[in-house]
Design a protein around this motif. Sequence first.
Motif, short mmCIF file in Angstrom:
data_model
loop_
_atom_site.label_atom_id
_atom_site.label_comp_id
_atom_site.label_asym_id
_atom_site.label_seq_id
_atom_site.Cartn_x
_atom_site.Cartn_y
_atom_site.Cartn_z
N ILE A 72 0.88 -1.18 0.00
CA ILE A 72 0.00 0.00 0.00
C ILE A 72 0.91 1.23 0.00
N THR A 73 0.77 2.04 -1.02
CA THR A 73 1.58 3.25 -1.12
C THR A 73 0.70 4.47 -0.86
N GLY A 74 1.02 5.17 0.19
CA GLY A 74 0.26 6.38 0.52
C GLY A 74 0.81 7.57 -0.23
N ILE A 75 -0.05 8.35 -0.82
CA ILE A 75 0.38 9.56 -1.52
C ILE A 75 -0.13 10.74 -0.72
N ILE A 76 0.80 11.54 -0.25
CA ILE A 76 0.41 12.65 0.63
C ILE A 76 1.00 13.96 0.14
N GLY A 77 0.40 15.03 0.60
CA GLY A 77 0.86 16.35 0.20
C GLY A 77 -0.25 17.37 0.45
N ASP A 122 -1.61 4.96 8.39
CA ASP A 122 -1.08 3.90 9.28
C ASP A 122 -0.87 2.58 8.54
N ILE A 123 -1.71 2.28 7.56
CA ILE A 123 -1.61 0.97 6.89
C ILE A 123 -0.71 1.02 5.65
N CYS A 124 -0.10 2.17 5.40
CA CYS A 124 0.72 2.28 4.18
C CYS A 124 2.12 1.73 4.42
N ASP A 125 2.58 0.94 3.46
CA ASP A 125 3.94 0.39 3.54
C ASP A 125 4.94 1.40 3.00
N GLU A 126 4.50 2.16 2.02
CA GLU A 126 5.39 3.14 1.41
C GLU A 126 4.70 4.50 1.38
N ILE A 127 5.51 5.53 1.35
CA ILE A 127 4.95 6.88 1.37
C ILE A 127 5.58 7.69 0.25
N MET A 128 4.70 8.32 -0.50
CA MET A 128 5.17 9.21 -1.57
C MET A 128 4.63 10.60 -1.26
N THR A 129 5.51 11.58 -1.32
CA THR A 129 5.05 12.94 -1.07
C THR A 129 5.06 13.73 -2.38
N ILE A 130 4.04 14.56 -2.49
CA ILE A 130 3.94 15.45 -3.65
C ILE A 130 3.81 16.86 -3.12
N TYR A 131 4.60 17.73 -3.66
CA TYR A 131 4.55 19.12 -3.20
C TYR A 131 4.79 20.04 -4.40
N GLY A 132 3.92 21.02 -4.54
CA GLY A 132 4.10 22.02 -5.60
C GLY A 132 4.11 21.43 -7.00
N GLY A 133 3.35 20.37 -7.20
CA GLY A 133 3.22 19.81 -8.54
C GLY A 133 4.30 18.83 -8.93
N ASN A 189 6.81 15.23 -7.43
CA ASN A 189 7.05 14.25 -6.38
C ASN A 189 8.36 14.58 -5.67
N THR A 190 8.31 14.54 -4.34
CA THR A 190 9.51 14.91 -3.58
C THR A 190 10.19 13.68 -2.97
N TYR A 191 9.41 12.79 -2.35
CA TYR A 191 9.99 11.58 -1.76
C TYR A 191 9.15 10.37 -2.10
N LEU A 192 9.80 9.23 -2.18
CA LEU A 192 9.08 7.96 -2.23
C LEU A 192 9.95 6.94 -1.49
N GLU A 193 9.53 6.64 -0.26
CA GLU A 193 10.33 5.78 0.62
C GLU A 193 9.42 4.77 1.29
N THR A 194 10.04 3.72 1.81
CA THR A 194 9.24 2.86 2.68
C THR A 194 8.91 3.68 3.92
N ARG A 195 7.90 3.26 4.61
CA ARG A 195 7.48 4.02 5.80
C ARG A 195 8.65 4.15 6.79
N ASN A 247 4.33 9.65 14.56
CA ASN A 247 3.21 8.84 14.06
C ASN A 247 2.74 9.38 12.71
N SER A 248 1.67 8.77 12.22
CA SER A 248 1.18 9.14 10.88
C SER A 248 0.72 10.59 10.82
N ALA A 249 0.15 11.06 11.92
CA ALA A 249 -0.30 12.46 11.93
C ALA A 249 0.90 13.38 11.73
N ASP A 250 2.05 12.99 12.32
CA ASP A 250 3.27 13.80 12.16
C ASP A 250 3.74 13.79 10.70
N ILE A 251 3.66 12.61 10.11
CA ILE A 251 4.08 12.50 8.70
C ILE A 251 3.21 13.40 7.83
#
Lengths: 360, 305
Positions: free
Chosen positions: B34-39, B197-208, B210-216, B292-296
């Motif tokens: 599960i890859t979470g996409i946040i931003g 919380d259930i995401c194995d990987e996290i990808m961040t998008i900022y300003g149009g 992708n900035t990071y894509l890492e395991t949690r 925790n996830s809220a911090d992320i």
Amino acid sequence: MSLFIQLALIDLKSYFRNSFALFFTFLFPVLLLFLLMLAFGGNDGPSKTYVKISGEGARAERFTKDLKTILGSSRGVVFDIQKLTVENAKFSNGVVITIPQNAAEKIDIQVQKDAPLNTYSRIYALMLVNAMGEIGYEKWDYVLNIVAPSEAPILQGLKYGQYLIPGVMGMILISTSLFGFCTFLVEQRAKGAFKAYHLYPLQKWKFIAAFTSTRYLILLGFSFIFLFVADWVYGMDAVFDLALIGKLFLLISLGTLTFLSLALLISARIMAVGMVTGIANLLFYPATFASDLYIPQGGFPQIVKSLADLFPLGPFADAMRAIVYKGASLSDISYSLINMSIWTIICFGLTLILFKWTTD
Amino acid sequence: MNQKYIVQVDDLKLVFEDGTQFSFADINIAKGKITGIIGPNGSGKTTFVEAVLDLKKPQIAKIWIDGKTQKDFFSEAKNRQNLGSQLQVFAFSETIKVSEMVALHKALYNQQSTRVYDDLALAEISSKRLDKLSGGQKQRVNLFMALAHLPSFITLDEPSAALDKTMAETLISLLKYIVTNEGCSIMLVTHHPYELDICDEIMTIYGGTNTYLETRKDFIENIIGSHHAQIFIGENDDAAAIETQIKHIADVKQHFRQNGHVDIFGNGNMEGDFLALVKRHNLKSYSFAHTNSADILKISTSYAS
């Protein structure tokens, strides 16, 4: 259940739950017919415009024959020579033509003036004058008079309602296709509803086929209900036997598919609802005005007539009048059938290529 | 293309009429995870997902889905049998009933999970028309259409939006169940900690972009740190001096001051220096806890840079 049937069933059920759509598909056309009859049909229901041709000798006979040839082939005119009887003498709308035997004397054309609400009789008079030009009479050959009603024998009857019913049906079929179905598709795309369809294991042709089937059934149902109501209320003077119903079924089916395919083609690439309304208006108003649906085409310039004959709306109404009122066979209306078939094939083909799920 | 990845984006560029530009590159979304996409809002998360799903027309798109080029993947209906997507917009004809959507799903995929049907509690709303449903109920139907065939590739865009807490928890359990039992891959756009919380990987998008894509685990270790300290600064506290001293604490990875408090992210080793700072300034209100996830989400949205 197959995907095609499921899609069609859902669309059909969904449509019949939409009271606005039902009103505009089934009730509005009857109201429109009523309004047009009020506007153009005269005070006492279905109107008749009579042409009386009086005169004897070769000149009168030739004139009658030529005029019948010209007007008899015009849309919306049933040119049937008949003696005036006591029964039809009560109709006061009409045109009286007196033809002197002496070719040097002018032909006298009198349009009765006591039918001010009968716009059609005036249009008919104009058509008559136009037709006389076509059979070689110059304007100095006749005198046009507005006169009081004549009680002399009258020829030619025309029932406006009979002329109007196929026209209104054609008008409703194309307006429902353009403003109802086409707009619906563009709205759905603009709302993003079709994004999901793009992601489903669903081929475009299946969706288009299901949508077309549903809307075809709706319009087919409307058409026969409309015919039934129109005949019941206004009287179409036709015998709806199996042969006629079969021919009507074929004609209405083809006409419906033609107008649906046109609507689908317009919806294929248009992304904004405002734009589809504009394009539908641009197509609808000139087409319905020029296609001899509720205004006779006789006085129109030839170029307008020719263009209108290419568009499937006029041929549809023509063919319906021919099979209902003149007992025409399918081969008699072959131009209309071929015209509509070509439009249908081209529009569906292009739709399958061009139709987009998304606004991007 | 590498079969380890469900989605690979080498290069993706979109330019919209208003001049907004999005540019994504070198993105590999792992299979079976599960890859979470946040931003932040408007950063391009939904645009990215919709571009991958061929719902946007980019200027450049070098995208592979499940080893196939994007074009090949979407040109064949059978590939889409294994795709389930819940989009933000759920705009079917309003007069359709839920039971008819369920029947449509069955006709589309020829398989339907009773577990998904039951968990999303569709039976209780099956006779209702879509225009009579609440936002949360519509979302349940939307999720059903995406999940009920247990696809191998799922995209979800804020799936618990409009769901009540109980249903949101049920959804999380359901997603865990599907991933565990079906081995599917999920791309999940989220703003909610319990989804992250259930995401194995996290990808961040900022300003149009992708900035990071890492395991949690790597994301926490490398980007944020394992711990999150927070200080609430009162009117009488010397905020400038406190901030200056925070900068000198070893193991602090990032710190931000906002709305009367300072967030400090770093490793657990910073605890001693942090507590000394609290004592030095006699600060009454503070906290120190594991990240925790809220911090992320906080890092990726409010303060992302």
